[in-house]
Design an enzyme around this catalytic site. Structure first.
Site: not given
Ligand code: NAD
Length: 516
Positions: A287, A321
């Site tokens: 997501e 989001c």
């Molecule tokens: P992010 O993608 O930077 O990080 C999310 C998670 O992924 C973190 O735990 C991070 O450590 C991990 N991560 C980073 N690189 C990785 C890799 N190479 N492999 C595996 N894991 C890795 O996102 P963020 O800044 O934490 O969150 C904000 C984003 O999340 C926004 O784009 C927002 O829209 C989205 N979001 C979506 C929903 C939804 O339900 N659609 C809900 C909440 C947030």
């Protein structure tokens, strides 16, 4: 099991002095616990690491909320080994027993609610009402998924031919890697983990590096609820350091991810590669982001529309989001709606969330502050800033005031996910034009229409390209069991968290036929 029917956890009334007093007390207590160390927990044992992840208060970056361990591939390997072993017993544990762990976790969350709200305030910079909605959502996920597992435990009915019995039921999958973002550090982390666990899987739980202390608290609740050691392994770490290892390892059966589009697409790609001796196709639940729009047509109630645009755009500083980041307004009511939006946005109180009346706290981190600032710069180049001060240097907290740009649909600020308190306002010629602009995005998460025109609403019901579409109301704050949540297109795999299709994504469906 004789449970009361599911209902959403009620929100706290901040006009009630009992609640404000309880919150102040919790802030005092949690404030006295800042700065502690939180090691990894693998197989029920604390595991120390050489490095650590310091987590700071975004409203006061000099204040360290806590430091968690930082997993390397060595600890990730141990967690995968442990989760693989424990899967053998947990997958055979009765679904009712698994559901009871979630129900007990929910009871603990209710008892520890104010403490969680206080952690949300310190580590997430959440205003009180936002923190409350989120902890209520975590409780809802536990209650809802427990009941969903009871609903699905014997499978679902299918047809049989004469002389045979056909049955269709679900089996646990294996080891799941749960990777969460920082913006709903309690609800999303707990919800994704709870679904995976109650379905009979074991989990490696990786919180965001910006909210890993809350991650430790979530792990603590599951342990207190009696979850056997090793079913959930708390593995804080930098995504860039251990993400690829966890996703790529052949022992991983599925990945449940919520976060940005860039990270999600990278995970999807890596998970598709078959590792050595890997005996399955990994399943990816992802997501991701949004560029969510609210369309206001010429028949709309402009007072209500303006109020809900502001609520949807600036709740938790736009770091949802689902947040409205585009208001697409019919030319006939454009000036009127805009004026009312500005009026409502100017009333918002911004500052450290030390009292219930603060509406806008800080954005989460230094990198997020820099990113939002750069979008404000680009908005200044491409549009007209109608509201919002220049963000400072962030040294006194990562505060960004509510910002509004009048822009063109081609502007970067109106196309890309900002994830901050920045709203683009766009003028549409007519309803067709408004819907076209709304749908012209690679994302498709949430959207809204304000209208009194039945034909417009029915068109949007079918044609608005978003997983969650709301009419004549806000577009954020999806309620578990009431507004199942998930995005279309590059917003994700449309998993619909908090909905009836969510748990089966964490299981294998099996058909067994016996001829008599
Ligand atoms: P992010 O993608 O930077 O990080 C999310 C998670 O992924 C973190 O735990 C991070 O450590 C991990 N991560 C980073 N690189 C990785 C890799 N190479 N492999 C595996 N894991 C890795 O996102 P963020 O800044 O934490 O969150 C904000 C984003 O999340 C926004 O784009 C927002 O829209 C989205 N979001 C979506 C929903 C939804 O339900 N659609 C809900 C909440 C947030």
């Amino acid at each position: 099991m004789g449970l009361i029917p599911y209902r959403n956890e009620a929100y706290l009334d901040w006009a009630d002095e009992k609640n404000t007093a309880a919150m102040q007390e919790a802030l005092g207590k949690v404030g006295g616990e800042l700065g502690k160390l939180y090691p990894l927990v693998i197989g029920g044992r604390e595991v120390e690491t050489d490095g650590g992840i310091p987590s700071v208060n975004p409203a006061k970056p000099s204040e360290v909320v806590g430091t968690t361990g930082s997993a390397t591939t060595e600890e990730a390997d141990l967690a995968l080994r442990t989760a693989t072993e424990v899967f053998e017993t947990w997958s055979r544990t009765a679904p009712e027993a698994r559901a009871r762990v979630l129900l007990r976790a929910s009871a603990i969350m209710k008892r520890r609610k104010f403490e969680f709200l206080a952690w949300e305030k310190f580590e997430g910079g959440k205003p009180w009402a936002e923190a409350d909605a989120q902890v209520a959502e975590a409780i809802d996920f536990l209650e809802y998924y427990a009941r969903e597992m009871l609903r699905l435990k014997d499978g679902v009915p299918i047809y049989s031919v004469p002389g045979e019995e056909s049955s269709y039921f679900y089996r646990p999958m294996g080891v799941g890697v749960v990777i969460a973002p920082w913006n709903f550090p309690t609800a999303i982390l707990m919800g994704m983990s709870a679904a995976a666990i109650v379905a009979g899987n074991t989990v490696i739980m990786k919180p965001s590096e910006f909210t890993s202390v809350i991650g430790a608290k979530v792990a603590e609740v599951f342990a207190e609820a009696g979850l056997p050691d090793g079913v959930l392994n708390y593995l804080p770490g930098y995504g860039a350091e251990i993400g690829d290892y966890l996703v790529g390892d052949p022992r991983t059966r599925f990945i449940s991810f919520t976060g940005s589009m860039k990270t999600g697409l990278g995970i999807n790609e890596l998970a598709a590669k078959r590792g050595p001796e890997q005996r399955w196709i990994k399943r990816v639940i992802a997501e991701m982001g949004g560029k969510d729009a609210m369309v206001i047509d010429e028949s709309a109630d402009t007072d209500a529309a303006a109020f809900d645009i502001v609520k949807s755009a600036y709740g938790y500083s736009g770091q949802k989001c689902s947040a409205a980041s585009r208001a697409i307004i019919h030319a006939e009511v454009y000036d009127e709606v805009l004026e009312k939006v500005l009026l409502n946005a100017r009333r918002l109180k911004i500052g450290p969330p030390d009292s219930a009346d603060v509406n806008i706290g800080p954005v989460i981190s230094e990198p997020q502050f820099a990113k939002v600032t750069s979008y404000i710069d680009s908005g200044d180049r491409e549009g007209e800033r109608l509201l919002g001060e220049d963000p400072g240097d962030g040294s006194d907290g990562y505060f960004v005031s509510p910002t509004i740009f009048a822009t063109d649909e081609k502007a970067k600020v109106a196309r890309e996910e900002v994830f901050g308190p920045v709203l683009s306002v766009l003028r549409a010629r007519d309803f067709d034009d408004a819907l076209r602009i709304a749908n012209d995005s690679p994302y498709g998460l949430t959207g809204g229409v304000y209208s009194r025109n039945r034909e417009h609403l029915e068109r949007a019901r079918n044609e608005f390209k978003a997983g969650n579409v709301y009419f004549n109301r806000t577009i954020t704050g999806a309620l578990v069991g009431v507004q199942p949540f998930g995005g279309f297109d590059l917003s994700g795999t449309d998993s619909k968290a908090g909905g009836p299709d969510y748990l089966p994504l964490h299981m294998l469906a099996k058909t067994v036929v016996e001829r008599f």
